[in-house]
Write a protein that holds these residues in place. Structure first.
Motif: not given
Length: 543
Positions: A201-205, A229-230, A256-262
């Motif tokens: 779903s995330l990829r299509n959005i 998500l990024n 799990g939250i990554s540094y890349d997400l932030l």
């Protein structure tokens, strides 16, 4: 003046009147060209504008736009009632509508639509007319999903989509296929996907939607690639409000939250004003420094998150959050008293509401309560949490409360990681509760108790002596709340000439519908639910 320019001017004028139904209906009758402008406005958020008996008519009208399902024998059997009536008769058929109404819908709140259709099913299917167990639930879900798919396919410009998929809601996972069938989603600005989001779903959005300003998302798969998500975050032009939570409330499965997400959020720092993490873990995220770069943040929340420590959150106290208005550090451990106090201090008295970590005899929340006192004169909302028997921390909190003359919202929570309620009937805590009654600022009008235990006698004492004019009172997950408590509240409302306007009783299993119905006779709005509250107050906290 060209006719097109006149059309555009009228469209803007009528759009400003979108909440004035009476005026719009009158204008619609003036001339046909006005009608063509006003109809799309009226039908852009039809489920909000239509109330009462008209809601039933609205559903029946929309069902006429669905293709006929007659001839599908399995489905006909599921839709056949005892009296021989087939619910599929509501669908399709001949219609002479002047407008294709589904194309105008812009606000697609799937949860609200599902709730309305579920209520409608009770009107058209009596208990005596059900031909098999759970028929009404099946039919409600089927109609709901069919209508939502119709809107997703036909709407020309969807601005808002809110979708849930859990045991308390009726809509399923809807695919965001990258194609012409959902072209209206390229205008999407608000997207809430709760309990129903996966990597596909995330990829299509990401491929379809690039104008999302408000993104609230729950992840149900621990295997979702964080890069997906990024990319969704980075693909947006003006992200303003980002909220992420794990849909599974078990620490081993927290997302799990990554540094890349932030860092992806940091790219949106020019517009980003709200960030919230709920039931997430930060073990593999070395620092929250990218968040500290988002200097326009006004609302920041961490609820029940794991893997935080002083070194990770220290950048948040660098002084960059001078615009901060709402701060939530509702975590069990991993916080720093100095960071919290410095964030409050650095907000330059802009801070309006704060949700603090659980206080225990072994942590330093007493110091936080004391050190916050010089910076609280503009606070209007506080949420605090205590474990059972910790009267010293509660006494320290009362000193902080006494320094908040403008407080309007107060939420007191109880329970440690085992969920044991905060017992105000304990000998020491009775004394502290009576102090609370005296100290509570007169300006408080919204009061929430979450996972606490209080005797009916003590509740009566509260109403007899409290000087605050409480208009909104809530009890969440209070295991010993009984009908006698509700009766005391009801009698208080009678004596105070209806001062209390809203009462919420949530997940309090000893309270009966009889007591609730009596309360509804004197209180304007009474909500009674046995659905686990989870993050109801937490989510509302950032509003």
């Amino acid at each position: 003046m060209s006719s097109y320019l006149l059309f555009e001017i009228l469209e803007n004028i009528f759009d400003l009147l979108k909440n004035d139904m009476g005026t719009l209906f009158s204008c619609m009758l003036v001339k046909r060209s006005w009608c063509r402008i006003i109809v799309p406005i009226l039908w852009s958020n039809s489920f909000k504008y239509v109330k009462g008996e008209n809601t039933r008519k609205l559903i029946v009208l929309y069902l006429k736009f669905l293709p006929s399902e007659m001839g599908t024998h399995y489905l006909e059997d599921r839709m056949l009632l005892k009296d021989g009536r087939n619910l599929l008769s509501f669908i399709g058929g001949e219609s002479n509508f002047m407008f294709d109404y589904p194309i105008y819908l812009k606000e697609l709140d799937c949860s609200h639509i599902s709730q309305i259709i579920d209520e409608w099913s009770y009107l058209i299917v009596s208990q005596e007319n059900i031909s098999y167990p759970h028929q009404r639930g099946f039919c409600s879900k089927w109609f709901s999903n069919k209508l939502i798919r119709l809107f997703m396919k036909k709407s020309l410009m969807i601005r808002t989509m809110i979708s849930n998929s859990d045991e308390y809601h009726f809509n399923e996972v809807f695919a965001f296929n990258n194609g012409g069938e959902i072209g209206g989603f390229k205008f999407l600005q608000t997207l809430h996907l709760d309990y129903c989001c996966d990597g596909h779903s995330l990829r299509n959005i990401t491929d379809v939607c690039h104008s999302i300003e408000e993104l609230w998302i729950s992840l149900t798969e621990t295997s979702v690639n964080i890069d997906t998500l990024n990319k969704l975050i980075l693909s947006q032009r003006r992200l303003k409000d980002f909220r992420l939570r794990s849909a599974v409330f078990v620490m081993e499965y927290f997302f799990g939250i990554s540094y890349d997400l932030l860092e992806a959020l940091m790219v949106q720092k020019g517009t980003l004003h709200t960030v919230q993490f709920f039931c997430c873990q930060f073990f593999k995220c070395e620092s929250l420094k990218p968040l500290a770069e988002c200097t326009n943040i006004k609302r920041l929340g961490f609820f029940n998150c794991e893997g935080l420590c002083e070194e990770k959150i220290e950048p948040l106290a660098s002084g960059s959050f001078s615009n901060l208005q709402i701060l939530a550090m509702a975590v069990y451990k991993g916080f720093s008293t100095d960071v919290i106090v410095n964030m409050v201090k650095n907000s330059q008295e802009n801070l309006k509401r704060i949700s603090l970590p659980m206080a225990t005899p072994n942590n330093h929340m007493i110091k936080v309560f004391c050190d916050m006192i010089p910076y609280t004169k503009n606070l209007i909302g506080i949420t605090v949490c205590f474990i059972a028997g910790d009267n010293k921390s509660f006494e320290s909190f009362l000193s902080l409360l006494d320094a908040c003359p403008n407080l309007e919202y107060l939420c007191i929570e109880g329970g440690d990681t085992e969920g044991i309620p905060l017992d105000f009937d304990d000998d020491d805590m009775i004394i502290e509760f009576k102090k609370l009654i005296k100290i509570m600022p007169q300006s408080v009008y919204r009061l929430i108790f979450y996972n606490i235990s209080i005797s009916s006698i003590l509740l009566q004492t509260f109403f007899d002596n409290c000087v605050a004019k409480i208009k909104y009172l809530g009890f969440y997950e209070c295991p010993l709340l009984i009908d006698e408590h509700i009766n005391i509240i009801t009698e208080y409302v009678k004596k105070s000439d209806g001062e209390l306007k809203n009462l919420i009783i949530n997940w309090c299993y000893l309270v009966s519908y009889y007591a609730i119905n009596n309360a509804r006779k004197v209180i304007e709005n009474v909500q009674f639910s046995d659905v686990e509250p989870q993050d109801m107050e937490f989510t509302a906290w950032l509003e």
